[in-house]
Scaffold this motif. Structure first.
Motif, short mmCIF file in Angstrom:
data_model
loop_
_atom_site.label_atom_id
_atom_site.label_comp_id
_atom_site.label_asym_id
_atom_site.label_seq_id
_atom_site.Cartn_x
_atom_site.Cartn_y
_atom_site.Cartn_z
N ASP A 172 0.86 -1.17 0.00
CA ASP A 172 0.00 0.00 0.00
C ASP A 172 0.90 1.23 0.00
O ASP A 172 1.73 1.38 0.89
CB ASP A 172 -0.86 -0.04 1.26
CG ASP A 172 -1.79 1.16 1.37
OD1 ASP A 172 -3.00 0.94 1.51
OD2 ASP A 172 -1.31 2.31 1.34
N ARG A 174 0.59 4.44 0.66
CA ARG A 174 0.59 5.35 1.79
C ARG A 174 1.22 4.72 3.03
O ARG A 174 1.97 5.34 3.76
CB ARG A 174 -0.83 5.84 2.10
CG ARG A 174 -1.42 6.76 1.06
CD ARG A 174 -0.62 8.03 0.88
NE ARG A 174 -0.43 8.78 2.11
CZ ARG A 174 -1.33 9.61 2.64
NH1 ARG A 174 -2.45 9.81 2.03
NH2 ARG A 174 -1.07 10.24 3.76
N GLU A 336 -4.12 16.01 -4.61
CA GLU A 336 -3.14 16.19 -5.69
C GLU A 336 -1.82 15.51 -5.37
O GLU A 336 -1.20 14.90 -6.23
CB GLU A 336 -2.91 17.68 -5.94
CG GLU A 336 -4.13 18.39 -6.53
CD GLU A 336 -4.59 17.74 -7.84
OE1 GLU A 336 -3.82 17.77 -8.80
OE2 GLU A 336 -5.72 17.22 -7.88
N ASN A 338 -1.29 12.91 -3.89
CA ASN A 338 -1.34 11.46 -4.06
C ASN A 338 -0.51 11.03 -5.26
O ASN A 338 0.06 9.95 -5.29
CB ASN A 338 -2.79 11.01 -4.27
CG ASN A 338 -3.49 10.82 -2.96
OD1 ASN A 338 -2.86 10.51 -1.95
ND2 ASN A 338 -4.79 11.01 -2.95
N GLU A 339 -0.48 11.89 -6.27
CA GLU A 339 0.30 11.60 -7.48
C GLU A 339 1.77 11.39 -7.14
O GLU A 339 2.42 10.52 -7.70
CB GLU A 339 0.16 12.74 -8.47
CG GLU A 339 -1.26 12.99 -8.91
CD GLU A 339 -1.51 12.51 -10.33
OE1 GLU A 339 -0.58 12.62 -11.14
OE2 GLU A 339 -2.61 12.02 -10.61
N GLU A 342 2.10 8.08 -5.64
CA GLU A 342 1.92 7.03 -6.64
C GLU A 342 3.20 6.85 -7.46
O GLU A 342 3.62 5.75 -7.76
CB GLU A 342 0.76 7.42 -7.57
CG GLU A 342 0.32 6.28 -8.44
CD GLU A 342 0.14 6.71 -9.87
OE1 GLU A 342 0.36 5.89 -10.75
OE2 GLU A 342 -0.18 7.90 -10.10
N ARG A 343 3.83 7.99 -7.78
CA ARG A 343 5.04 7.93 -8.58
C ARG A 343 6.18 7.23 -7.82
O ARG A 343 6.86 6.35 -8.35
CB ARG A 343 5.46 9.35 -8.97
CG ARG A 343 6.23 9.33 -10.23
CD ARG A 343 6.65 10.65 -10.78
NE ARG A 343 7.77 10.38 -11.65
CZ ARG A 343 7.64 9.98 -12.89
NH1 ARG A 343 6.47 9.84 -13.42
NH2 ARG A 343 8.70 9.70 -13.62
N TRP A 345 5.83 5.14 -5.44
CA TRP A 345 5.46 3.73 -5.27
C TRP A 345 5.73 2.94 -6.54
O TRP A 345 6.27 1.84 -6.50
CB TRP A 345 3.99 3.67 -4.86
CG TRP A 345 3.54 2.31 -4.43
CD1 TRP A 345 2.50 1.61 -4.94
CD2 TRP A 345 4.08 1.50 -3.38
NE1 TRP A 345 2.37 0.42 -4.28
CE2 TRP A 345 3.32 0.33 -3.33
CE3 TRP A 345 5.14 1.66 -2.48
CZ2 TRP A 345 3.58 -0.69 -2.41
CZ3 TRP A 345 5.40 0.64 -1.59
CH2 TRP A 345 4.62 -0.51 -1.55
N THR A 346 5.35 3.52 -7.68
CA THR A 346 5.59 2.82 -8.95
C THR A 346 7.09 2.63 -9.16
O THR A 346 7.53 1.58 -9.61
CB THR A 346 5.01 3.62 -10.12
OG1 THR A 346 3.69 4.03 -9.77
CG2 THR A 346 4.94 2.79 -11.37
N GLU A 347 7.86 3.68 -8.82
CA GLU A 347 9.31 3.54 -9.00
C GLU A 347 9.88 2.44 -8.11
O GLU A 347 10.73 1.66 -8.54
CB GLU A 347 10.01 4.87 -8.70
CG GLU A 347 10.08 5.76 -9.91
CD GLU A 347 10.93 6.99 -9.67
OE1 GLU A 347 12.13 6.84 -9.36
OE2 GLU A 347 10.38 8.10 -9.77
N LYS A 349 8.28 -0.16 -6.95
CA LYS A 349 7.83 -1.50 -7.32
C LYS A 349 8.24 -1.94 -8.71
O LYS A 349 8.24 -3.13 -9.01
CB LYS A 349 6.32 -1.60 -7.15
CG LYS A 349 5.97 -1.60 -5.65
CD LYS A 349 4.59 -2.02 -5.35
CE LYS A 349 4.29 -3.45 -5.70
NZ LYS A 349 2.85 -3.72 -5.50
#
Lengths: 351, 280
Positions: A172, A174, A336, A338-339, A342-343, A345-347, A349
């Motif tokens: 997750d 956050r 806002e 959150n982006e 998300e970035r 987190w994507t990096e 994972k």
């Protein structure tokens, strides 16, 4: 042919009557819940059904986002929902919650002052906190060299080596990024790109030592011995501990996350009064204690403490002492920003 | 004459089905991919290309997309290596045996894929049976949470999709050709490589497509067996829709992009096959 059509017509009419009958007669006696799985003790349903002569029907959602998208898409027929803190805020903003009539819920007085008027609903006009919990570190005491006390036990390579490939982090953004931020001494709700960059690097350093990112099965894996230490939610570890006393839970000294799930009524409910009665019923001290004793999540209800098992009440992992509670932080909805998460987190994972 | 007139009408139910359950959802997805995400995951219906610009970010391409392509290719090869001998074996059995053996190949389909992946989950975990088997030899096997664990799950899950088309072509093959090849002095290897294998190419091509394409978008096996440590584009897309981020437009753009990628790969694949004279 004609006969067939005649029969079909009769069935059609009967069907319509039947449907109308259902709508008119059955509806007021049914309470439709849309809640987390295993979140209310089945025994509590039976007691409520007996006392009020109604039927409780439960349906489950698996994430706040599922709940949110369903309500937003206009799905109706639910009378009671259990959204988490940050989600209550969003639901209020979108006008999806009904205003509560607190005069119909006298047991609201049992709620601890600490949980009244939380940031997302300062007057409790739409929601009443029900159960709460924390995010921290669960572990198998016999398999670790020393009990963890800090987020450093999940982030410092020197310590990670002792249990490499036996560690899991919540899947997750956050929660996982939040844990890294906390270790670094920042706020869980940081929107500072520099701080998030540091958190990202920390998570990337940690990744090779992890067995998995996991939000669902880590408690089972601790019990089977596949994991020695896991980042997760207090209630899950408390239930695992009930099966094996070697499973422990600690809120790291830097502090962790506090969350609360709430009782709320969707605006679309056609059975608001019954729902309010049910909320009041859940807030009765004895009933509330039954739920806590079953679920092992701490309750927001002060009056219920008299009926809660001492082993639960005295477990610092379930009811943490005040000096730790003061270090806990709510995960706010960052919109806002959150982006940014998300970035990061994507990096983390995708590497 | 009469059956010819009926022909187009027979297509109707199928066409209607495709229209409602394939074309329509696809159109919805394409239109969402041009929409804009508002705070809280709401969607604003506009026309913007920003989702596509974001989906083309190196972040997604280098990790998840490259990994998906690589794992899909490995899965296809794995399924072929295991599936070809199996299909060949079944095709050479007496007819009554073939039905039973084929039934065994598709037997796992009677159980939900999720349940079967969970079974692998239990086999592959650090304290599981496979790890216990190799432990006496001093090997610490960490298959769960590694690309190898994911590969095992994928090859397992998609093997029947390779075996069935291969079997279909091999079964129709005239094996007297092998005898003829032997009579003309071919060794066993030569008769296989120059007679049987070329004749079974349609099955190989079909099997490879049936495995490669769905694996490219697969998310269940990589998510469970990879433990979030093996990035694949299917997982990234799923997280846009069901995760905390709730970015449907970006997810939709990625899904459309994946479809385009698949089409591109297919076109190239057929071009290469043509150049190699595998298909006419």
């Amino acid at each position: 042919m004609k006969i067939c059509r005649g029969i079909a017509r009769i069935f059609l009419i009967l069907g319509l009557l039947g449907a109308a009958g259902c709508e008119g007669a059955k509806r007021p006696n049914e309470l439709h819940l849309f809640i987390w799985a295993n979140y209310i003790n089945p025994e509590v349903y039976q007691l409520f059904e007996k006392e009020f002569g109604v039927k409780v029907i439960e349906e489950n959602f698996d994430s706040n986002e599922t709940l949110h998208s369903k309500l937003r898409a206009g799905v109706t027929g639910y009378d009671l929902i259990t959204p988490s803190d940050y989600k209550v805020e969003a639901l209020i903003q979108e006008g999806l919650l009904a205003e509560l009539d607190l005069s119909k819920i006298p047991n609201f007085q049992n709620i601890s002052a600490r949980f009244k008027g939380l940031y997302y609903d300062p007057q409790n006009r739409y929601s009443i906190p029900y159960l709460w919990g924390t995010t921290g570190i669960g572990y198998h005491a016999a398999r670790l060299p020393a009990p963890p006390t800090s987020w450093g036990d999940l982030f410092e390579p020197v310590r990670l080596q002792a249990y490499a490939q036996r560690i899991s982090m919540l899947d997750d953004p956050r929660e996982a990024i939040g844990a890294a931020l906390k270790y670094l001494g920042y706020s869980l709700n940081s929107t500072n790109p520099q701080e998030l960059e540091e958190a990202k690097n920390l998570l990337l350093t940690q990744k090779p030592y992890l067995a998995r990112y996991d939000s669902e099965t880590y408690d089972d894996f601790l019990l089977t011995g596949d994991l020695y230490i896991a980042h997760g939610w207090s209630g899950d570890f408390a239930r695992a501990r009930a099966e094996n006393p070697e499973i422990r839970y600690v809120i790291p000294r830097e502090g962790g996350v506090i969350w609360a799930d709430n009782l709320a009524i969707p605006k679309s409910s056609k059975n608001k009064e019954l729902a309010e009665r049910f909320i009041d019923f859940l807030l009765r001290p004895e009933i509330n204690a039954k739920i806590v004793n079953f679920l092992r999540y701490p309750s927001t209800n002060d009056a219920a403490k008299a009926y809660i098992l001492p082993e639960i009440l005295n477990d610092p992992g379930i009811y943490p002492p005040d000096e730790i509670v003061s270090k806990l932080e709510w995960l706010r909805d960052l919109d806002e920003a959150n982006e940014l998460y998300e970035r990061v987190w994507t990096e983390v994972k995708s590497r | 004459m009469r059956s010819n007139a009926l022909g187009p009408k027979l297509l109707l139910p199928g066409l209607l089905w495709l229209l409602v359950f394939v074309v329509l959802p696809l159109l919805i997805m394409v239109s969402i991919s041009f929409a804009r995400r508002l705070p809280g995951g709401l969607i604003e219906w506009t026309f913007t290309l920003e989702n596509y610009a974001r989906a083309l970010d190196a972040l997604y391409l280098v990790g998840p997309v490259a990994n998906s392509l690589w794992l899909a290719a490995l899965t296809t090869v794995g399924c072929f290596v295991l599936g070809y001998p199996l299909a060949y074996y079944i095709a050479r059995r007496p007819p009554r045996w073939r039905a039973l053996l084929l039934f065994l190949v598709v037997l796992p389909f009677l159980t939900n894929f999720l349940v079967r992946i969970y079974a692998w989950f239990i086999l592959l975990r650090p304290e599981g049976w496979i790890a216990a088997l190799v432990k006496p030899f001093g090997v610490e096997m960490a298959l769960l949470g590694s690309p190898w664990g994911v590969l095992i799950g994928l090859v397992y899950g998609y093997l029947p999709f390779m075996v069935l088309p291969l079997y279909a072509t091999l079964e129709k093959l005239d094996f007297t050709l092998v005898e003829a090849a032997h009579d003309l002095g071919a060794t066993r290897w030569q008769s296989f490589w120059r007679v049987i294998f070329p004749l079974s190419r349609p099955g190989v091509i079909a099997g490879a497509i049936l495995v490669f394409i769905p694996v490219l978008g697969e998310f269940l096996a990589p998510k469970l067996l990879g433990g979030g440590k093996v990035p694949m584009i299917g997982i990234t897309i799923e997280e846009q829709f069901l995760g905390r981020v709730q970015n449907w437009p970006l997810g939709a753009a990625m899904a459309v992009g994946l479809m385009l990628l698949v089409s591109l790969v297919l076109v190239r694949y057929f071009k290469q096959l043509k150049e190699a004279r595998w298909v006419s």
